[in-house]
Design an enzyme around this catalytic site. Structure first.
Site, mmCIF file in Angstrom:
data_model
loop_
_atom_site.group_PDB
_atom_site.id
_atom_site.type_symbol
_atom_site.label_atom_id
_atom_site.label_comp_id
_atom_site.label_asym_id
_atom_site.label_seq_id
_atom_site.Cartn_x
_atom_site.Cartn_y
_atom_site.Cartn_z
ATOM 1 N N GLU A 1 46.038 47.668 38.025
ATOM 2 C CA GLU A 1 44.998 46.693 38.334
ATOM 3 C C GLU A 1 44.183 47.186 39.536
ATOM 4 O OE1 GLU A 1 45.932 42.577 36.694
ATOM 5 O OE2 GLU A 1 46.799 42.676 38.693
ATOM 6 N N LYS B 1 47.618 32.417 38.323
ATOM 7 C CA LYS B 1 47.488 32.368 39.788
ATOM 8 C C LYS B 1 47.717 30.925 40.274
ATOM 9 C CE LYS B 1 44.358 36.252 39.439
ATOM 10 N NZ LYS B 1 43.378 37.085 40.097
ATOM 11 N N SER C 1 39.323 41.922 35.262
ATOM 12 C CA SER C 1 38.116 41.462 34.563
ATOM 13 C C SER C 1 38.138 41.746 33.063
ATOM 14 C CB SER C 1 36.856 42.064 35.213
ATOM 15 O OG SER C 1 36.708 41.598 36.539
ATOM 16 N N HIS D 1 51.548 41.990 42.784
ATOM 17 C CA HIS D 1 50.122 41.746 42.545
ATOM 18 C C HIS D 1 49.345 42.018 43.836
ATOM 19 C CE1 HIS D 1 46.347 39.761 41.659
ATOM 20 N NE2 HIS D 1 46.692 39.795 40.382
ATOM 21 N N GLU E 1 47.055 40.538 45.218
ATOM 22 C CA GLU E 1 46.830 39.358 46.066
ATOM 23 C C GLU E 1 48.070 39.063 46.908
ATOM 24 O OE1 GLU E 1 45.466 36.778 42.937
ATOM 25 O OE2 GLU E 1 43.641 37.976 42.770
ATOM 26 N N ASN F 1 47.806 35.538 33.809
ATOM 27 C CA ASN F 1 48.221 35.225 35.175
ATOM 28 C C ASN F 1 47.349 34.064 35.651
ATOM 29 O OD1 ASN F 1 48.838 35.105 37.873
ATOM 30 N ND2 ASN F 1 47.871 37.060 38.401
ATOM 31 N N GLY G 1 38.743 39.914 39.234
ATOM 32 C CA GLY G 1 37.904 38.741 39.456
ATOM 33 C C GLY G 1 36.462 39.051 39.787
HETATM 34 C C1 PEP Z 1 44.682 39.575 37.891
HETATM 35 O O1 PEP Z 1 44.534 38.990 38.954
HETATM 36 O O2 PEP Z 1 45.802 39.948 37.528
HETATM 37 C C2 PEP Z 1 43.501 39.789 37.078
HETATM 38 C C3 PEP Z 1 43.517 40.779 36.241
HETATM 39 O O3 PEP Z 1 42.450 38.932 37.293
HETATM 40 P P1 PEP Z 1 41.059 38.898 36.482
HETATM 41 O O4 PEP Z 1 41.382 39.085 35.026
HETATM 42 O O5 PEP Z 1 40.501 37.545 36.792
HETATM 43 O O6 PEP Z 1 40.224 40.016 37.020
#
Ligand code: PEP
Length: 249
Positions: free
Chosen positions: A163, A12, A208, A93, A95, A10, A169
């Site tokens: 998630e 973003k 992460s 997601h 976000e 992803n 992040g």
């Molecule tokens: C995400 O935003 O889908 C995600 C898993 O981000 P990260 O791997 O950076 O934690």
């Protein structure tokens, strides 16, 4: 039931045209791991050029509108993603839920629209840190699935991504036991909603994931792959995750 691992990136709101070069090495790693599905959700601006540059790679979007077309300035629809060469979209997601106030009902409508428009769907759920601290993680995830899963969903077009918001992040991840517990809850919730079809739905972990922790995460029961943010932006960081999935089988 054996489910193929899926490693989905992803990007973003990252990735200009120069970043497309990363897809070359990612596609090469995907070819070298025929037992693993590899996908990348790029910014809308890159869907067409990414799909043309690497037609074998599964390119998708990060969100779609619930309508197929119309007066929705700034939004993108499933048919438009499909027309640009995209094959899937992320919906729900955290976000999007946080920045745009998307509810599970909105997410459900988007998933339905994506499927109607010929896209596969990665539907995200996950608890906040406060909800985890309050002991509500399993209830929150179960409720989000119940409220956002479209009727008739099946593993042919729908993938779930767990998630935890607090892990995105941040460099923090749940313990393997905590991931296993949520994935078991998610699977049981799916089974209650769609019966035996639940066995065909992949459940990814996201938050992460890196080349360093991927093998341990893929070893967790019921983890069928990963949704990867930061570590998907470069092939140098993403390819080791694909390789870990290939080793996990
Ligand atoms: C995400 O935003 O889908 C995600 C898993 O981000 P990260 O791997 O950076 O934690």
């Amino acid at each position: 039931m054996a489910r193929r691992k899926l490693v989905a990136g992803n990007w973003k709101m990252n990735g200009d045209r120069a970043a497309l070069a990363e897809l070359d090495a990612i596609a090469a790693a995907a070819r070298a791991a025929p037992g693993v599905d590899v996908a990348v959700a790029v910014p809308a601006t890159l869907i067409l050029s990414a799909a043309e540059r690497q037609p074998e790679l599964d390119i998708g979007a990060q969100d779609v509108h619930a309508a197929d077309k119309g007066a929705h300035t700034g939004d993108i629809s499933a048919p438009l993603v499909r027309d640009a060469g995209g094959h899937f979209t992320i919906v729900g997601h955290s976000e999007r839920r946080a920045d745009h106030g998307e509810t599970s009902a909105d997410v459900r409508a988007k998933a339905i629209a994506a499927h109607r428009g010929g896209l596969r769907v990665i539907l995200c759920v996950g608890e906040t840190g406060e909800e985890r601290d309050a002991g509500e993680a399993e209830a929150v995830v179960s409720r989000q699935i119940t409220e956002s899963l479209p009727d008739g969903a099946d593993g042919g077009w729908l993938t779930l991504a767990y998630e935890p918001v607090w892990a995105i992040g941040t460099g923090r991840t749940p313990t393997p036991d905590d991931i296993a517990a949520i994935h078991a809850t998610a699977r049981a919730t799916l089974r209650g909603l769609i019966g035996d079809g639940a066995d065909g739905v992949r459940i990814l972990y996201g938050g992460s994931v890196t080349g360093d922790n991927a093998a341990a995460i893929f070893a967790v029961p019921d983890v069928d792959g990963a949704l990867v943010g930061g570590a998907s932006l470069t092939a140098a960081k993403f390819v080791p995750i694909i390789e870990a999935a290939a080793r996990a089988g």
